[in-house]
Design an enzyme around this catalytic site. Structure first.
Site, PDB file in Angstrom:
ATOM      1  N   LYS A  15      -2.199  -1.573  -3.792  1.00  0.00           N
ATOM      2  CA  LYS A  15      -3.039  -0.376  -3.784  1.00  0.00           C
ATOM      3  C   LYS A  15      -2.170   0.870  -3.830  1.00  0.00           C
ATOM      4  O   LYS A  15      -1.208   0.931  -3.084  1.00  0.00           O
ATOM      5  CB  LYS A  15      -3.873  -0.396  -2.504  1.00  0.00           C
ATOM      6  CG  LYS A  15      -4.777   0.786  -2.319  1.00  0.00           C
ATOM      7  CD  LYS A  15      -5.463   0.674  -0.987  1.00  0.00           C
ATOM      8  CE  LYS A  15      -6.183   1.994  -0.724  1.00  0.00           C
ATOM      9  NZ  LYS A  15      -6.501   2.168   0.653  1.00  0.00           N
ATOM     10  N   LYS A  23       0.854  -1.192   0.000  1.00  0.00           N
ATOM     11  CA  LYS A  23       0.000   0.000   0.000  1.00  0.00           C
ATOM     12  C   LYS A  23       0.885   1.236   0.000  1.00  0.00           C
ATOM     13  O   LYS A  23       1.685   1.445   0.908  1.00  0.00           O
ATOM     14  CB  LYS A  23      -0.929   0.003   1.214  1.00  0.00           C
ATOM     15  CG  LYS A  23      -1.817   1.240   1.279  1.00  0.00           C
ATOM     16  CD  LYS A  23      -2.888   1.140   2.340  1.00  0.00           C
ATOM     17  CE  LYS A  23      -3.708   2.418   2.403  1.00  0.00           C
ATOM     18  NZ  LYS A  23      -4.784   2.352   3.394  1.00  0.00           N
TER      19      LYS A  23
HETATM   20  C1  PBG Z   1      -7.329   3.556   5.170  1.00  0.00           C
HETATM   21  C2  PBG Z   1      -7.806   3.477   3.768  1.00  0.00           C
HETATM   22  C3  PBG Z   1      -7.679   4.455   2.778  1.00  0.00           C
HETATM   23  C4  PBG Z   1      -8.259   3.933   1.632  1.00  0.00           C
HETATM   24  C5  PBG Z   1      -8.748   2.682   1.936  1.00  0.00           C
HETATM   25  N1  PBG Z   1      -8.443   2.401   3.258  1.00  0.00           N
HETATM   26  C6  PBG Z   1      -7.166   5.827   2.870  1.00  0.00           C
HETATM   27  C7  PBG Z   1      -5.753   6.039   3.216  1.00  0.00           C
HETATM   28  O1  PBG Z   1      -4.955   5.122   3.344  1.00  0.00           O
HETATM   29  O2  PBG Z   1      -5.432   7.211   3.407  1.00  0.00           O
HETATM   30  C8  PBG Z   1      -8.330   4.643   0.316  1.00  0.00           C
HETATM   31  C9  PBG Z   1      -9.283   4.056  -0.660  1.00  0.00           C
HETATM   32  C10 PBG Z   1      -9.579   4.953  -1.791  1.00  0.00           C
HETATM   33  O3  PBG Z   1      -8.922   5.986  -1.997  1.00  0.00           O
HETATM   34  O4  PBG Z   1     -10.510   4.623  -2.533  1.00  0.00           O
HETATM   35  N2  PBG Z   1      -8.193   2.892   6.058  1.00  0.00           N
END
Ligand code: PBG
Length: 338
Positions: A262, A210
């Site tokens: 991601k 991520k």
């Molecule tokens: C954190 C989380 C995020 C997203 C999914 N889970 C935001 C981040 O990490 O700041 C982003 C998903 C998206 O942008 O569609 N719990």
């Protein structure tokens, strides 16, 4: 004009729709797709998310309608995020038995079970296992003041909370818990907590690779995020590929049942690498910014919306994703059935 003696004419297989269908290598199916859904405490009706046209924050009353649609569409899964009415430094509502995410999960579980005949497949119910929606500072973990005065996101105390969250989510009916906070060791601690509580069949979808991404921007509106600053001390630098595999390998060793990359669209190389090496299913999250970009361009008539959506999701599958989280899941399923 003489005809060149070309033996290889790749265009033969593109000559008509029948050929093109026959030789298509990557096909989307509703079963590949997971729909992210937001449920917000205290709403009396669903509320549109401005930066994600077509997406809403659900009220507890409107959530079942969306879950029903996901069941009817034959989606592979639903990923539920909760937005509490009250936030504090330690994210208490994340570990409250009656917290909004737990309530949403119980409701979704009920809707799914009510609509699914015995022995029939139903969308797998997934829960976001992270603190950022629940803390008043908006970080994914607990804060700690170091002796030198600097405030940091504390890894190890956060793990304990993730373990508790996972157990509450499993008890509320989640089939899958999904640690997305990028704390070191989160998969192992959650596995141990689940097993100790008897949830040995609850699976873990690990947000393994991520990246700290600008493409999460619209999501921050979707969850009313209060974050100031960024997440670069825990999410990865988008410049790093090797580190993406390192994180994935660690999660596999800790017992991840599914690993995720991601954002999807800016990490297709990472996704491809993970897909070749992982022996568990690989997921990818087409995030809010990817959604917003296509919607914005299509809204201005600058690209063809449906073609762009299908192309972007197909590319993610082609790169190696078995499971794709996308806000277009319902609409795609609709088109696939047509
Ligand atoms: C954190 C989380 C995020 C997203 C999914 N889970 C935001 C981040 O990490 O700041 C982003 C998903 C998206 O942008 O569609 N719990």
């Amino acid at each position: 004009m003489t005809t060149p003696s070309l033996v290889q004419r790749p265009r033969r297989l593109r000559a008509n729709a029948g050929f093109r269908r026959l030789v298509q290598e990557t096909r989307l199916s509703a079963a590949d797709l997971v729909l992210p859904l937001f449920v917000k405490e205290g709403l009396t009706a669903s509320a549109p998310i401005e930066s994600m046209p077509g997406q809403v924050q659900h009220s507890e009353a409107s959530l079942p309608t969306a879950v029903k649609a996901a069941v009817k569409a034959g989606l592979g899964g639903i990923m539920l995020f909760g937005i509490p009415a009250r936030r504090d430094a330690v994210g208490s509502e994340a570990v409250a038995e009656d917290g909004i995410l737990q309530r949403g999960l119980r409701s979704a579980r009920q809707t799914i079970d009510d609509l699914t005949a015995a022995g029939q497949p139903a969308p797998v119910l997934m829960a976001d296992t992270c603190l950022d929606e629940f803390t008043d500072h908006g970080h994914c973990g607990l804060l700690r003041q170091r002796p030198d005065g600097q405030t940091v996101v504390d890894n190890d105390s956060t793990l304990t909370v993730y373990g508790q969250m996972a157990c509450l989510q499993a008890a509320a009916g989640a089939d899958v818990v999904s640690p997305s906070g990028m704390m070191d060791g989160q998969v192992g601690v959650i596995r141990a907590a689940l097993d100790q509580a008897g949830f040995t069949d609850t699976a873990i979808l690990a947000y393994s690779a991520k990246y700290a991404s600008a493409f999460y921007g619209p999501f921050r509106e979707a969850v009313d995020s209060t974050l100031v600053g960024d997440r670069r001390t825990y999410q990865m630098d988008p410049a790093n590929a090797r580190e993406g595999w390192r994180e994935t390998a660690l999660d596999l060793a800790q017992g991840a049942d599914i690993v995720m990359v991601k954002p999807a669209g800016t990490s297709l190389d990472i996704l491809h690498h993970v897909a070749r090496r992982s022996d568990v299913p690989v997921a990818a999250y087409q995030v809010s910014g990817e959604y917003a970009m296509i919607e914005a361009a299509a809204g201005r008539g600058w690209i063809d919306r449906q073609t762009a959506i299908i192309e972007s999701v197909t590319a993610i599958k082609r790169a190696g994703a078995n499971i794709i989280l996308t806000y277009w899941a319902l609409e795609l399923a609709d088109w696939l059935m047509a």
